[in-house]
Design a protein around this motif. Structure first.
Motif, PDB file in Angstrom:
ATOM      1  N   HIS A 172      11.428  27.030   4.198  1.00 50.96           N
ATOM      2  CA  HIS A 172      12.197  27.249   5.424  1.00 50.96           C
ATOM      3  C   HIS A 172      11.414  28.221   6.300  1.00 50.96           C
ATOM      4  O   HIS A 172      10.815  29.178   5.803  1.00 50.96           O
ATOM      5  CB  HIS A 172      13.569  27.822   5.113  1.00 50.96           C
ATOM      6  N   LYS A 222      14.527  27.119  12.749  1.00 47.68           N
ATOM      7  CA  LYS A 222      15.002  26.446  11.537  1.00 47.68           C
ATOM      8  C   LYS A 222      14.075  25.319  11.094  1.00 47.68           C
ATOM      9  O   LYS A 222      14.480  24.166  10.963  1.00 47.68           O
ATOM     10  CB  LYS A 222      16.427  25.902  11.751  1.00 47.68           C
ATOM     11  N   ASP A 273      11.608  30.278  10.296  1.00 43.90           N
ATOM     12  CA  ASP A 273      12.376  30.549  11.512  1.00 43.90           C
ATOM     13  C   ASP A 273      11.789  31.768  12.212  1.00 43.90           C
ATOM     14  O   ASP A 273      10.963  32.495  11.658  1.00 43.90           O
ATOM     15  CB  ASP A 273      13.859  30.777  11.198  1.00 43.90           C
ATOM     16  N   ALA A 289       8.420  26.410  14.330  1.00 42.81           N
ATOM     17  CA  ALA A 289       9.026  26.635  13.016  1.00 42.81           C
ATOM     18  C   ALA A 289       8.724  25.475  12.070  1.00 42.81           C
ATOM     19  O   ALA A 289       8.436  25.688  10.882  1.00 42.81           O
ATOM     20  CB  ALA A 289      10.533  26.824  13.170  1.00 42.81           C
ATOM     21  N   ARG A 313      11.261  25.096  17.960  1.00 47.71           N
ATOM     22  CA  ARG A 313      11.471  24.134  16.875  1.00 47.71           C
ATOM     23  C   ARG A 313      10.142  23.579  16.370  1.00 47.71           C
ATOM     24  O   ARG A 313       9.927  23.425  15.166  1.00 47.71           O
ATOM     25  CB  ARG A 313      12.371  22.989  17.333  1.00 47.71           C
TER      26      ARG A 313
END
Length: 486
Positions: free
Chosen positions: A83, A92, A85, A34, A31
């Motif tokens: 975005h 995300k 990922d 990303a 997390r």
């Protein structure tokens, strides 16, 4: 055979379940990665106007954690979002660009809230190439200094912008491939020194004093004894892990928390205030919230603001610091709850970073107007208690980058040299005795062990060899020929 088929099926089910778990609840490291990737790409696309895939490859993946090579990004130009990922499934990350306040990581996905914090800044005209620096961008090149700047070993690997200011003149500059005079570059922790100046502006206005405390409203809370001066000098005693490359306080604050100041304010005391120096980006984010609240008026320094009050305060760096200095490219980004990320996220061109360095060299005065209180810059440079002399009381370094205590000694630098420093090789050296400012920006990971002190030493050697400036002789008063002196 049937047992083998059953066992294989169980393995596949377990693997599928593990994959679904990772997708639904990915490890925090993924997390962070990303969110970091989305934020860096967002800023460089919408502020610096760079190609997103080039930014991903050179700024995020090449110098970063090995996992980042699996990161993918998607830019939505219409909604100004990015975005990110891993393999299209994990992490995300989300970031959004807002006019006036730049990009914010949005770890909670609440774009509507993050988008509240934007405004249209008043225009600061770009510096004319036909007007001498600092009003314009014209260079008054000194060949010997330019030769030092052109030395690849002195400029260092990954150099993107390099500027030398001597006696208020732009005497040398150099830019890396793909970067130029107008490219905004991230200063990382050099932003901390700008935050100190913004605190100084509020002190000049009478809205803050260094001795102020009570930033935690509960009087019984021991953190309520932490003073503004202690936050400025990194001696607050608040717990904060500044380690990068993993999930730590600083990476969690920057990439997993929509309200960074609230996260920093929630940290417990690890030491009595004033007894231990400990470098902390959390302290500087708290300073951002404090000066923003002080500028707004109400006495609630650790709570977020909303509405017109928040927007008015967000414009203050632009209106009260960048505009007077002509820093047309400068922007401090706000987080998803409207706190300016004064620890880490200011973008500016190399020449605009130099304008700020020159502003400090001039004791907080620009074009005859005092912006910082008299003596404030000197107090910034004074050694912070318990820092071993390496850090100042106003978010500046008293020595250049190094892992040791005597970073500048081997280079023979003037003893009054002090520094602004940032992650991955950002530095501004300020040498009052030589009227010298040297800005070096780039992408140079610490592992490369680049030391800008060698560059500064070479520049000092050249300016010391220059003839002293010619001063206008004082005109003697005319004597009356009839005047007798007896």
């Amino acid at each position: 055979m049937s047992r083998l088929i059953i066992a294989t099926g169980v393995v596949l089910v377990v693997a599928a379940g593990g994959a679904l778990f990772l997708i639904g609840r990915p490890p925090e490291l993924l997390r962070v990665g990303a969110s970091y990737g989305a934020k860096i790409v967002c800023s460089n696309v919408f502020i610096a106007h760079r190609d997103p895939q080039a930014v991903l490859a050179s700024d995020v993946q090449a110098p970063g954690h090995p996992l980042l090579k699996y990161l993918r990004v998607r830019v939505d130009q219409q909604n100004k979002t990015v975005h990110a990922d891993f393999l299209g499934l994990l992490g995300k990350g989300l970031a959004v660009y807002r006019p006036g306040t730049g990009c914010a990581a949005v770890p909670d996905g609440d774009l509507a809230h993050a988008n509240q914090y934007q405004y249209t800044p008043m225009r600061i005209w770009s510096a004319s190439p036909n007007v001498p620096w600092p009003t314009g961008s014209m260079t008054d090149t000194v060949p010997a200094v330019q030769a030092a700047v052109n030395d690849d070993a002195l400029a260092g690997p990954g150099m993107r912008g390099l500027v030398v200011i001597h006696r208020g003149r732009l005497v040398a500059q150099r830019y890396g491939a793909g970067f130029g005079v107008s490219t905004p570059l991230l200063g990382w922790s050099m932003t901390k020194t700008v935050t100190a100046a913004l605190v100084g502006i509020e002190i000049a206005k009478g809205n803050l004093v260094p001795e102020r405390r009570g930033f935690w409203p509960e009087h019984a809370d021991p953190r309520a004894q932490v003073t503004l001066a202690q936050l400025m000098s990194m001696t607050s005693g608040l717990q904060f892990n500044e380690a990068y490359g993993d999930v730590s306080d600083v990476t969690r604050m920057l990439y997993l928390e929509p309200d960074m100041a609230a996260y920093a304010a929630a940290q417990p005391l690890a030491h009595a205030p004033g007894t231990l120096w400990s470098y902390s980006s959390g302290s500087t984010v708290l300073l951002s919230r404090i000066w923003q609240r002080a500028a707004a008026g109400p006495n609630m320094p650790v709570k977020p603001m909303t509405g017109a009050t928040a927007i008015g305060v967000l414009a203050l760096p632009h209106d009260q610091l960048f505009a007077p200095l002509g820093m047309s490219s400068a922007l401090i980004e706000a987080d998803a709850r409207g706190t300016l990320v004064g620890s880490s996220y200011m973008y500016a061109s190399t020449q605009d970073w130099a304008r700020f360095g020159q502003f400090l060299l001039q004791d907080g005065v620009w074009q005859g107007k005092r912006i910082l209180p008299a003596g404030f810059v000197a107090s910034m440079q004074a050694a912070a208690p318990t820092s071993g002399g390496q850090y100042g009381q106003g978010q500046v370094w008293r020595q250049g980058p190094s892992s040791g205590q005597n970073a500048d000694g081997p280079f023979g630098l003037p003893p009054d040299t002090y520094w602004m420093q940032g992650h991955d090789g950002q530095s501004i050296a300020i040498v009052p005795s030589r009227q010298l400012v040297v800005v070096r920006l780039g992408l140079t990971p610490r592992a490369l062990q680049y030391r800008p002190q060698a560059l500064l030493a070479a520049v000092v050697k050249q300016v010391d060899a220059m003839p002293a400036p010619v001063m206008n002789p004082k005109v003697a008063p005319e004597l009356d020929p009839d005047d007798d002196e007896d």
